[in-house]
Design a protein around this motif. Structure first.
Motif, PDB file in Angstrom:
ATOM      1  N   LEU A 260       0.889  -1.178  -0.123  1.00  0.00           N
ATOM      2  CA  LEU A 260      -0.054  -0.138   0.133  1.00  0.00           C
ATOM      3  C   LEU A 260       0.956   1.327  -0.066  1.00  0.00           C
ATOM      4  O   LEU A 260       0.762   2.194  -0.914  1.00  0.00           O
ATOM      5  N   PHE A 261       2.041   1.227   0.934  1.00  0.00           N
ATOM      6  CA  PHE A 261       2.669   2.604   0.938  1.00  0.00           C
ATOM      7  C   PHE A 261       3.628   2.459  -0.328  1.00  0.00           C
ATOM      8  O   PHE A 261       3.701   3.789  -0.801  1.00  0.00           O
ATOM      9  N   GLY A 262       3.893   1.474  -0.988  1.00  0.00           N
ATOM     10  CA  GLY A 262       4.955   1.378  -1.890  1.00  0.00           C
ATOM     11  C   GLY A 262       4.067   2.104  -3.082  1.00  0.00           C
ATOM     12  O   GLY A 262       4.720   2.957  -3.980  1.00  0.00           O
ATOM     13  N   TRP A 263       2.747   1.711  -3.379  1.00  0.00           N
ATOM     14  CA  TRP A 263       1.983   2.318  -4.302  1.00  0.00           C
ATOM     15  C   TRP A 263       1.628   3.831  -3.982  1.00  0.00           C
ATOM     16  O   TRP A 263       1.700   4.763  -4.861  1.00  0.00           O
ATOM     17  N   LEU A 264       1.210   4.275  -2.644  1.00  0.00           N
ATOM     18  CA  LEU A 264       0.882   5.721  -2.529  1.00  0.00           C
ATOM     19  C   LEU A 264       1.892   6.359  -2.591  1.00  0.00           C
ATOM     20  O   LEU A 264       1.853   7.828  -3.159  1.00  0.00           O
ATOM     21  N   ILE A 265       3.104   5.993  -1.866  1.00  0.00           N
ATOM     22  CA  ILE A 265       4.363   7.108  -1.890  1.00  0.00           C
ATOM     23  C   ILE A 265       5.255   7.030  -2.966  1.00  0.00           C
ATOM     24  O   ILE A 265       5.731   7.984  -3.435  1.00  0.00           O
ATOM     25  N   LEU A 266       5.539   5.720  -3.533  1.00  0.00           N
ATOM     26  CA  LEU A 266       6.746   5.543  -4.763  1.00  0.00           C
ATOM     27  C   LEU A 266       6.016   5.271  -5.880  1.00  0.00           C
ATOM     28  O   LEU A 266       6.657   5.166  -6.782  1.00  0.00           O
ATOM     29  N   HIS A 267       4.545   5.043  -5.806  1.00  0.00           N
ATOM     30  CA  HIS A 267       3.868   4.808  -7.123  1.00  0.00           C
ATOM     31  C   HIS A 267       4.447   3.672  -7.921  1.00  0.00           C
ATOM     32  O   HIS A 267       4.503   3.492  -8.835  1.00  0.00           O
ATOM     33  N   GLN A 268       4.807   2.585  -7.079  1.00  0.00           N
ATOM     34  CA  GLN A 268       5.075   1.222  -7.533  1.00  0.00           C
ATOM     35  C   GLN A 268       3.724   0.296  -7.400  1.00  0.00           C
ATOM     36  O   GLN A 268       3.636  -0.229  -6.389  1.00  0.00           O
ATOM     37  N   ALA A 269       3.063   0.160  -8.615  1.00  0.00           N
ATOM     38  CA  ALA A 269       2.134  -0.802  -8.737  1.00  0.00           C
ATOM     39  C   ALA A 269       2.718  -1.975  -9.080  1.00  0.00           C
ATOM     40  O   ALA A 269       3.551  -2.528  -9.822  1.00  0.00           O
ATOM     41  N   LEU A 270       1.858  -2.869  -8.713  1.00  0.00           N
ATOM     42  CA  LEU A 270       1.851  -4.593  -9.040  1.00  0.00           C
ATOM     43  C   LEU A 270       0.773  -4.796 -10.017  1.00  0.00           C
ATOM     44  O   LEU A 270      -0.057  -4.409 -10.033  1.00  0.00           O
ATOM     45  N   SER A 271       1.344  -5.849 -10.916  1.00  0.00           N
ATOM     46  CA  SER A 271       0.438  -6.383 -11.970  1.00  0.00           C
ATOM     47  C   SER A 271      -0.510  -7.256 -11.401  1.00  0.00           C
ATOM     48  O   SER A 271      -0.238  -7.746 -10.518  1.00  0.00           O
ATOM     49  N   PRO A 272      -1.643  -7.676 -12.208  1.00  0.00           N
ATOM     50  CA  PRO A 272      -2.699  -8.640 -11.596  1.00  0.00           C
ATOM     51  C   PRO A 272      -1.814  -9.981 -11.288  1.00  0.00           C
ATOM     52  O   PRO A 272      -2.339 -10.594 -10.356  1.00  0.00           O
ATOM     53  N   ARG A 273      -1.085 -10.336 -12.019  1.00  0.00           N
ATOM     54  CA  ARG A 273      -0.381 -11.616 -11.738  1.00  0.00           C
ATOM     55  C   ARG A 273       0.377 -11.331 -10.482  1.00  0.00           C
ATOM     56  O   ARG A 273       0.327 -12.395  -9.592  1.00  0.00           O
ATOM     57  N   GLU A 274       1.237 -10.288 -10.266  1.00  0.00           N
ATOM     58  CA  GLU A 274       1.918 -10.141  -8.887  1.00  0.00           C
ATOM     59  C   GLU A 274       1.052  -9.932  -7.771  1.00  0.00           C
ATOM     60  O   GLU A 274       1.424 -10.622  -6.733  1.00  0.00           O
ATOM     61  N   LEU A 275      -0.094  -9.342  -8.000  1.00  0.00           N
ATOM     62  CA  LEU A 275      -1.193  -9.283  -6.838  1.00  0.00           C
ATOM     63  C   LEU A 275      -1.572 -10.658  -6.307  1.00  0.00           C
ATOM     64  O   LEU A 275      -1.663 -10.869  -5.151  1.00  0.00           O
ATOM     65  N   PHE A 276      -1.911 -11.503  -7.484  1.00  0.00           N
ATOM     66  CA  PHE A 276      -2.235 -12.748  -7.125  1.00  0.00           C
ATOM     67  C   PHE A 276      -1.370 -13.543  -6.477  1.00  0.00           C
ATOM     68  O   PHE A 276      -1.631 -14.256  -5.471  1.00  0.00           O
ATOM     69  N   GLY A 277      -0.106 -13.406  -6.630  1.00  0.00           N
ATOM     70  CA  GLY A 277       0.940 -14.041  -5.973  1.00  0.00           C
ATOM     71  C   GLY A 277       1.202 -13.216  -4.561  1.00  0.00           C
ATOM     72  O   GLY A 277       1.226 -14.356  -3.773  1.00  0.00           O
ATOM     73  N   CYS A 278       0.755 -12.331  -4.282  1.00  0.00           N
ATOM     74  CA  CYS A 278       0.941 -11.706  -3.024  1.00  0.00           C
ATOM     75  C   CYS A 278      -0.299 -12.255  -2.192  1.00  0.00           C
ATOM     76  O   CYS A 278      -0.216 -12.506  -0.970  1.00  0.00           O
ATOM     77  N   ALA A 279      -1.565 -12.554  -2.828  1.00  0.00           N
ATOM     78  CA  ALA A 279      -2.396 -12.859  -2.166  1.00  0.00           C
ATOM     79  C   ALA A 279      -2.444 -14.443  -1.595  1.00  0.00           C
ATOM     80  O   ALA A 279      -2.394 -14.949  -0.690  1.00  0.00           O
TER      81      ALA A 279
END
Length: 303
Positions: A260-279
């Motif tokens: 969440l902080f990587g996305w909000l502060i550093l604008h580092q978004a994850l792809s759907p594939r990577e998000l599924f891996g995180c899940a």
């Protein structure tokens, strides 16, 4: 579950938030100082922050057992061992963050939760069948999160994974010694020796400068004061007031906050594939925290 056991939940959630944000701070520091220099400075700050806490605790409890004092030899042995392990693990983590996103680093680091019971095999503690399911889920999640289209793991991801191994061993060392000593004193010593062990390679392999340290003062303040000092203290207070299973789940939120902080502060978004891996990895970590049937039976007998 009584009110006292629920009262620590906000503390643990705040701790997870602080530690999740620490990955952002660590990433920002790479523009100014090298990994060993950064770790030397932040662990020095963390040790200094804990000193007044130790002083106040000892002053309020003058009649504490001798094993909770500084003269306990096991305290110093554990401090040196933990400091050495944290210095190695943190060096891998800090170096890896230069080549990967903070979200990935947060989730990969959290794998130590699964590695701890696996490494416990060497201590003659047999993991439950659920742990092996967690390992399978974690490996699948790690593949989706880290493997690129060329089926090769990112160099930064590999370094962070190595740091998870170090943190897992450090947790086992703490688990072995912590019942015989003051936990806050142990934290101080492991921070102090981590700084000492990080200083030597910083002087040999890096070129620490005052300008670099001043440029990284914000990340150093965050990781030293908030992550090491306040975060660790809140963890102790929170776990004393929270059901162990609930505490484990709350602490796992560290990896979610890192994304969440990587996305909000550093604008580092994850792809759907990577998000599924995180899940998948998050589910594996949560399942690994569930008590085994033997632990449930032991808890029931204590009640």
């Amino acid at each position: 579950m009584n009110a006292r056991k629920l009262s620590g939940a906000p503390m643990l959630l705040l701790t997870a938030m602080i530690w999740g944000g620490a990955f952002v701070a660590q990433s920002m520091s790479t523009d100014f100082v090298g990994p060993f220099t950064f770790n030397t400075a932040r662990y020095t700050i963390g040790a200094v922050v804990l000193l007044p806490i130790i002083f106040l605790t000892d002053r309020r409890n003058p009649g504490r057992p001798e094993e909770l004092g500084w003269r306990n030899p096991k305290l110093w042995i554990a401090g040196v061992l933990c400091g050495f392990l944290i210095a190695i693990a943190a060096a891998f983590q800090q170096a890896g963050i230069q080549y990967t996103t903070v979200g990935k680093a947060g989730f990969i680091t959290t794998l130590y939760v699964i590695l701890v019971p696996i490494f416990s095999i060497f201590l003659k503690k047999k993991p439950s069948p659920l742990i092996w399911l967690c390992v399978l889920l974690a490996v699948c999640g790690l593949y989706l999160l880290c493997m690129s289209e060329t089926a090769s793991i990112n160099f930064g991801d590999l370094l962070v994974l190595c740091s998870g191994l170090g943190f897992a061993i450090q947790i086992l060392v703490v688990d072995h010694y912590v019942l015989h000593m003051d936990g806050v004193k142990l934290s101080f010593l492991q921070f102090f020796f981590s700084a000492v062990f990080s200083l030597l390679p910083a002087l040999f392999f890096e070129s620490p400068t005052t300008a670099g340290l001043l440029g990284a003062w914000k990340p150093l303040f965050y990781t030293g004061v908030l992550s090491c000092g306040i975060g660790y203290t809140f963890q102790i207070l929170g776990q004393q007031r929270t059901d162990p299973t609930v505490a484990s789940i709350l602490m796992c939120m560290e990896s979610v906050f890192s994304v969440l902080f990587g996305w909000l502060i550093l604008h580092q978004a994850l792809s759907p594939r990577e998000l599924f891996g995180c899940a998948l990895m998050f589910v594996a970590v949560l399942l690994a925290q569930l008590p085994s049937p033997k632990q449930k039976a032991a808890a029931a007998n204590c009640d």
